[in-house]
Every structure is written in structure tokens, then in C-alpha cells.
Design a protein around this motif. Structure first.
Motif, short mmCIF file in Angstrom:
data_model
loop_
_atom_site.label_atom_id
_atom_site.label_comp_id
_atom_site.label_asym_id
_atom_site.label_seq_id
_atom_site.Cartn_x
_atom_site.Cartn_y
_atom_site.Cartn_z
N GLU A 132 -8.69 -7.49 -33.18
CA GLU A 132 -9.63 -7.90 -34.21
C GLU A 132 -9.21 -9.18 -34.92
N HIS A 133 -7.90 -9.45 -34.96
CA HIS A 133 -7.40 -10.57 -35.75
C HIS A 133 -6.60 -11.58 -34.92
N TYR A 134 -6.91 -11.68 -33.63
CA TYR A 134 -6.15 -12.57 -32.74
C TYR A 134 -6.22 -14.03 -33.18
N ALA A 135 -7.27 -14.39 -33.91
CA ALA A 135 -7.43 -15.78 -34.34
C ALA A 135 -6.54 -16.12 -35.54
N GLU A 136 -5.91 -15.11 -36.13
CA GLU A 136 -5.04 -15.34 -37.27
C GLU A 136 -3.59 -15.50 -36.81
N LYS A 137 -2.71 -15.89 -37.74
CA LYS A 137 -1.29 -16.00 -37.42
C LYS A 137 -0.69 -14.60 -37.35
N LEU A 138 -0.25 -14.20 -36.18
CA LEU A 138 0.35 -12.88 -35.98
C LEU A 138 1.77 -13.06 -35.46
N TYR A 139 2.70 -12.33 -36.04
CA TYR A 139 4.10 -12.45 -35.65
C TYR A 139 4.60 -11.08 -35.17
N VAL A 140 5.38 -11.10 -34.09
CA VAL A 140 5.86 -9.86 -33.49
C VAL A 140 6.63 -8.99 -34.48
N PRO A 141 7.54 -9.52 -35.30
CA PRO A 141 8.24 -8.65 -36.26
C PRO A 141 7.27 -7.92 -37.19
N ASP A 142 6.22 -8.62 -37.64
CA ASP A 142 5.23 -7.99 -38.53
C ASP A 142 4.45 -6.91 -37.79
N LEU A 143 4.10 -7.17 -36.54
CA LEU A 143 3.36 -6.19 -35.75
C LEU A 143 4.22 -4.95 -35.50
N ALA A 144 5.49 -5.15 -35.22
CA ALA A 144 6.39 -4.02 -34.99
C ALA A 144 6.53 -3.17 -36.24
N ARG A 145 6.65 -3.83 -37.40
CA ARG A 145 6.74 -3.07 -38.66
C ARG A 145 5.46 -2.30 -38.91
N ARG A 146 4.34 -2.90 -38.56
CA ARG A 146 3.06 -2.20 -38.74
C ARG A 146 3.00 -0.95 -37.88
N ALA A 147 3.59 -1.02 -36.69
CA ALA A 147 3.63 0.13 -35.79
C ALA A 147 4.76 1.10 -36.12
N ARG A 148 5.63 0.72 -37.08
CA ARG A 148 6.75 1.54 -37.52
C ARG A 148 7.76 1.79 -36.40
N ILE A 149 7.98 0.75 -35.63
CA ILE A 149 9.00 0.79 -34.59
C ILE A 149 9.75 -0.54 -34.63
N SER A 150 10.86 -0.61 -33.92
CA SER A 150 11.63 -1.85 -33.89
C SER A 150 10.91 -2.89 -33.03
N GLU A 151 11.32 -4.15 -33.21
CA GLU A 151 10.73 -5.22 -32.42
C GLU A 151 10.97 -5.00 -30.93
N ALA A 152 12.19 -4.55 -30.58
CA ALA A 152 12.51 -4.30 -29.17
C ALA A 152 11.65 -3.19 -28.60
N GLN A 153 11.44 -2.12 -29.38
CA GLN A 153 10.59 -1.01 -28.93
C GLN A 153 9.15 -1.47 -28.75
N PHE A 154 8.70 -2.29 -29.68
CA PHE A 154 7.32 -2.80 -29.58
C PHE A 154 7.13 -3.60 -28.30
N GLU A 155 8.08 -4.48 -28.01
CA GLU A 155 7.98 -5.29 -26.80
C GLU A 155 8.04 -4.42 -25.55
N ARG A 156 8.88 -3.39 -25.57
CA ARG A 156 8.97 -2.50 -24.39
C ARG A 156 7.65 -1.78 -24.16
N ARG A 157 7.01 -1.34 -25.25
CA ARG A 157 5.73 -0.65 -25.09
C ARG A 157 4.65 -1.60 -24.59
N MET A 158 4.65 -2.83 -25.07
CA MET A 158 3.70 -3.81 -24.57
C MET A 158 3.87 -4.00 -23.07
#
Length: 227
Positions: A132-158
Motif C-alpha cells: 500500500e505504501h511502496y511509493a513512500e520511503k520504507l526502510y528494512v529495520p522499520d519494517l522488521a520492527r513493525r513485524a516484531r522480528i529481527s532484521e535478519a529474520q525479516f529478510e529470511r522470511r522474504m
């Protein structure tokens, strides 16, 4: 073996880039009636020129370096003018003396899983947020915190679900949106650039060319010609 796999395009080319063998999915992708129509031809006879040029550059780089191309993210334009994404892997084929005589290519369509197949609700919510917000500035650390997982876990799930890094997935969303807007043919390219998250037209053009092998203008002309 590959013929029953509808989302997988398999092909073998010789050193001159001519098709030696293709799978049934490739026949349908190129709008052919039978496999024999592609044998002996290059990508320039089967695909729009910008796509063929990209494939040719990939092939030549492989022939020159001997290094395989792994999981290249490529935009595909289908016969009906719609666009899709695939991950392509190319491996060199060598004779008994070790000389490269051709290549084998496996290209698999990327089909996004539904929310029901996400790992958990938190991760699903983040993916929805990115969509929904791909046109905005999105950062992986912020996305990981939103998912309540670590950055490494977020990347592994992706990687597990989409076979893309978070950055690749975000770029896929932006370029896909740009391609859809280009097909409509209403807004200018500079307007589209701002709508999908790029600061100006030149940034969109560079990113679009890097990912697809063609400029936004070329994509628009191809979609228009195929309508």
C-alpha cells in the motif's frame, strides 16, 4: 520433465544464442504453435527487442566469464500485453574439454502467495503495508520492527516466501506499478515516477532499465503495439 510445469520456462541455447531446446511453457509464452518454430532462432525472433537485448547481454556475459547467472529478477511482457515477473537462472554448458558450448536457462514466474500462506499475521501486515505504501520511503529495520522480528529474520522470511530480498521486493512493487501506469498511457513518465516513489524521471528510467532492460518509454510503446 519441464513440460508439465506451466510457470517454468526451460531452454537451452548454443554459443550463438540460438535455441536448441525449449519447454512447452516457452512455446505458450512466445505465442508459438510448436517447439520447432523456435529451434535455430535467437531471442530477437521471439521477444520484443528490449527484452531480447537484455537476454542477449546476460548470455554474452555468461559466455565471457563462465559464471552462472543466479536469480535474475526480470520483467516479462506476455502476449496479451500484461506484465509479470520471473526469476531466471542461467548455467553454462561445457564440452568434455571444458569449453563453453551453450547455456541452460530456467525462468520461473513469481506468483505471490495470499495472506493465508504468510507465516504469521504480523509479517502479513507488513507485506500489506509495503504493497500500500511502496511509493513512500520504507526502510528494512522499520519494517522488521513493525513485524516484531529481527532484521535478519525479516529478510529470511522474504527470501523464503518471495525468493527476493526486501529491497528487491520493494523495487518489484514500484516497477510493477510503473508498468501498469505506462500501459494505461495517460500520465507522463515524470508524473508516474513521482507516483511510484522516485524523485524524478531519470531515477525511474535508470531503475526501470536496470530491472527490465528497457526504458519506460519502450515499455509503453510495446504495450501500446500489442493492444
Amino acid at each position: 520433465m519441464f513440460d508439465p510445469l506451466r510457470e517454468v520456462v526451460f531452454s537451452i541455447k548454443d554459443r550463438q544464442g540460438r535455441y536448441v531446446l525449449i519447454s512447452e511453457a516457452c512455446v505458450k509464452r512466445c505465442g508459438l504453435n510448436r517447439k520447432e518454430e523456435a529451434i535455430g532462432k535467437t531471442a530477437f525472433a521471439l521477444f520484443p527487442k528490449p527484452m531480447a537485448e537484455r537476454y542477449s547481454r546476460q548470455d554474452e556475459r555468461l559466455f565471457q566469464t563462465g559464471k552462472p547467472l543466479i536469480d535474475s529478477l526480470d520483467l516479462t511482457i506476455y502476449n496479451d500485453g500484461s506484465t509479470g515477473w520471473c526469476l531466471s537462472t542461467k548455467q553454462p554448458l561445457c564440452d568434455r574439454a571444458g569449453a563453453i558450448v551453450g547455456l541452460a536457462c530456467v525462468s520461473r514466474d513469481l506468483i505471490e502467495p495470499s495472506r493465508a500462506h504468510m507465516i504469521d499475521n504480523g509479517f502479513a501486515d507488513v507485506i500489506d503495508h509495503m504493497r500500500e505504501h511502496y511509493a513512500e520511503k520504507l526502510y528494512v529495520p522499520d519494517l522488521a520492527r513493525r513485524a516484531r522480528i529481527s532484521e535478519a529474520q525479516f529478510e529470511r522470511r522474504m527470501k523464503r516466501i518471495f525468493e527476493l530480498s526486501a529491497g528487491q521486493y520493494l523495487m518489484k512493487l514500484r516497477i510493477s506499478a510503473a508498468a501498469r501506469l505506462l500501459q494505461r498511457g495517460e500520465e507522463s513518465i515524470s508524473e508516474i515516477a513521482l507516483q511510484v516513489g522516485f524523485f524524478d524521471q531519470s531515477l525511474l528510467t535508470r531503475a526501470f532499465r536496470r530491472v527490465t532492460g528497457m526504458t519506460p518509454g519502450q515499455c509503453r510503446r510495446i504495450a501500446h503495439d500489442w493492444r
